[in-house]
Design a protein around this motif. Structure first.
Motif, short mmCIF file in Angstrom:
data_model
loop_
_atom_site.label_atom_id
_atom_site.label_comp_id
_atom_site.label_asym_id
_atom_site.label_seq_id
_atom_site.Cartn_x
_atom_site.Cartn_y
_atom_site.Cartn_z
N LYS A 76 -10.44 16.34 30.08
CA LYS A 76 -10.11 14.92 30.14
C LYS A 76 -8.65 14.64 29.83
N ASN A 77 -7.86 15.69 29.60
CA ASN A 77 -6.44 15.53 29.23
C ASN A 77 -6.27 14.57 28.06
N THR A 78 -7.09 14.76 27.04
CA THR A 78 -7.09 13.83 25.92
C THR A 78 -7.06 14.57 24.59
N LEU A 79 -6.24 14.08 23.69
CA LEU A 79 -6.12 14.56 22.32
C LEU A 79 -6.75 13.53 21.40
N TYR A 80 -7.39 13.99 20.32
CA TYR A 80 -8.06 13.10 19.39
C TYR A 80 -7.64 13.39 17.95
N LEU A 81 -7.76 12.37 17.12
CA LEU A 81 -7.63 12.55 15.68
C LEU A 81 -8.71 11.71 15.01
N GLN A 82 -9.71 12.38 14.46
CA GLN A 82 -10.75 11.70 13.70
C GLN A 82 -10.29 11.58 12.27
N MET A 83 -10.22 10.37 11.76
CA MET A 83 -9.72 10.10 10.42
C MET A 83 -10.83 9.49 9.59
N ASN A 84 -11.24 10.19 8.55
CA ASN A 84 -12.28 9.72 7.65
C ASN A 84 -11.72 9.52 6.26
N SER A 85 -12.46 8.80 5.42
CA SER A 85 -12.05 8.56 4.04
C SER A 85 -10.61 8.09 3.94
N LEU A 86 -10.28 7.12 4.76
CA LEU A 86 -8.89 6.67 4.85
C LEU A 86 -8.42 6.04 3.54
N LYS A 87 -7.15 6.27 3.26
CA LYS A 87 -6.50 5.78 2.06
C LYS A 87 -5.34 4.86 2.45
N PRO A 88 -4.94 3.95 1.55
CA PRO A 88 -3.81 3.08 1.87
C PRO A 88 -2.55 3.87 2.26
N GLU A 89 -2.34 5.03 1.67
CA GLU A 89 -1.16 5.82 2.00
C GLU A 89 -1.21 6.44 3.39
N ASP A 90 -2.34 6.31 4.09
CA ASP A 90 -2.42 6.72 5.48
C ASP A 90 -1.87 5.67 6.43
N THR A 91 -1.54 4.51 5.91
CA THR A 91 -0.99 3.44 6.74
C THR A 91 0.31 3.90 7.39
N ALA A 92 0.35 3.84 8.71
CA ALA A 92 1.51 4.33 9.46
C ALA A 92 1.29 4.06 10.94
N VAL A 93 2.37 4.23 11.69
CA VAL A 93 2.25 4.33 13.14
C VAL A 93 2.01 5.80 13.46
N TYR A 94 0.97 6.07 14.22
CA TYR A 94 0.60 7.43 14.58
C TYR A 94 1.00 7.73 16.02
N TYR A 95 1.71 8.82 16.19
CA TYR A 95 2.18 9.24 17.50
C TYR A 95 1.55 10.58 17.89
N CYS A 96 1.22 10.74 19.15
CA CYS A 96 0.92 12.08 19.65
C CYS A 96 2.17 12.62 20.32
N ALA A 97 2.33 13.94 20.27
CA ALA A 97 3.54 14.56 20.77
C ALA A 97 3.24 15.90 21.42
N LYS A 98 3.92 16.18 22.49
CA LYS A 98 3.80 17.42 23.24
C LYS A 98 4.74 18.45 22.65
N ASP A 99 4.21 19.61 22.28
CA ASP A 99 4.98 20.66 21.62
C ASP A 99 5.42 21.69 22.66
N THR A 100 6.72 21.82 22.85
CA THR A 100 7.24 22.71 23.89
C THR A 100 6.87 24.17 23.68
N GLN A 101 6.88 24.63 22.41
CA GLN A 101 6.65 26.04 22.13
C GLN A 101 5.58 26.29 21.07
#
Length: 122
Positions: A76-101
């Motif tokens: 499906k050409n899809t990446l996922y991130l399952q986030m459980n037990s979230l904490k206030p310090e997890d507050t952020a903008v989350y980016y996915c990124a392609k790793d060249t190497q």
């Protein structure tokens, strides 16, 4: 062209869960390692998690181990991130990124998504 589109962010209470998705196009997704990187308010970029091209190898920053799970569906050409037990310090903008190497180096990510906001607050 290469495109990475994150989705799934939102506002959740501490202890809650979210599942982020990153839809990839414009490159052969199945042969590249991918990462999630986040940026908290007023902070720099922080690498969060990485996954090998076939999904067999995964790694995490210590602060999310046991709570977050990275996965991918190459069909499906899809990446996922399952986030459980979230904490206030997890507050952020989350980016996915392609790793060249597949080295998890910030200067080795050649394409980034637009980001999705995750806010953890009561």
């Amino acid at each position: 062209e290469v495109q990475l589109v994150e989705s799934g962010g939102g506002l959740v209470q501490p202890g809650g869960s979210l599942r982020l998705s990153c839809a990839a196009s414009g490159f052969t997704f199945s042969i590249y390692a991918m990462s999630w990187v986040r940026q908290a308010p007023g902070k720099g970029l922080e690498w969060v998690s990485a996954i090998g091209s076939d999904g067999a190898s995964t790694s995490y920053v210590g602060s999310v181990k046991g709570r977050f799970t990275i996965s991918r569906d190459n069909a499906k050409n899809t990446l996922y991130l399952q986030m459980n037990s979230l904490k206030p310090e997890d507050t952020a903008v989350y980016y996915c990124a392609k790793d060249t190497q597949g080295e998890r180096l910030l200067d080795g990510y050649d394409y980034w998504g637009q980001g999705t906001q995750v806010t953890v607050s009561s």
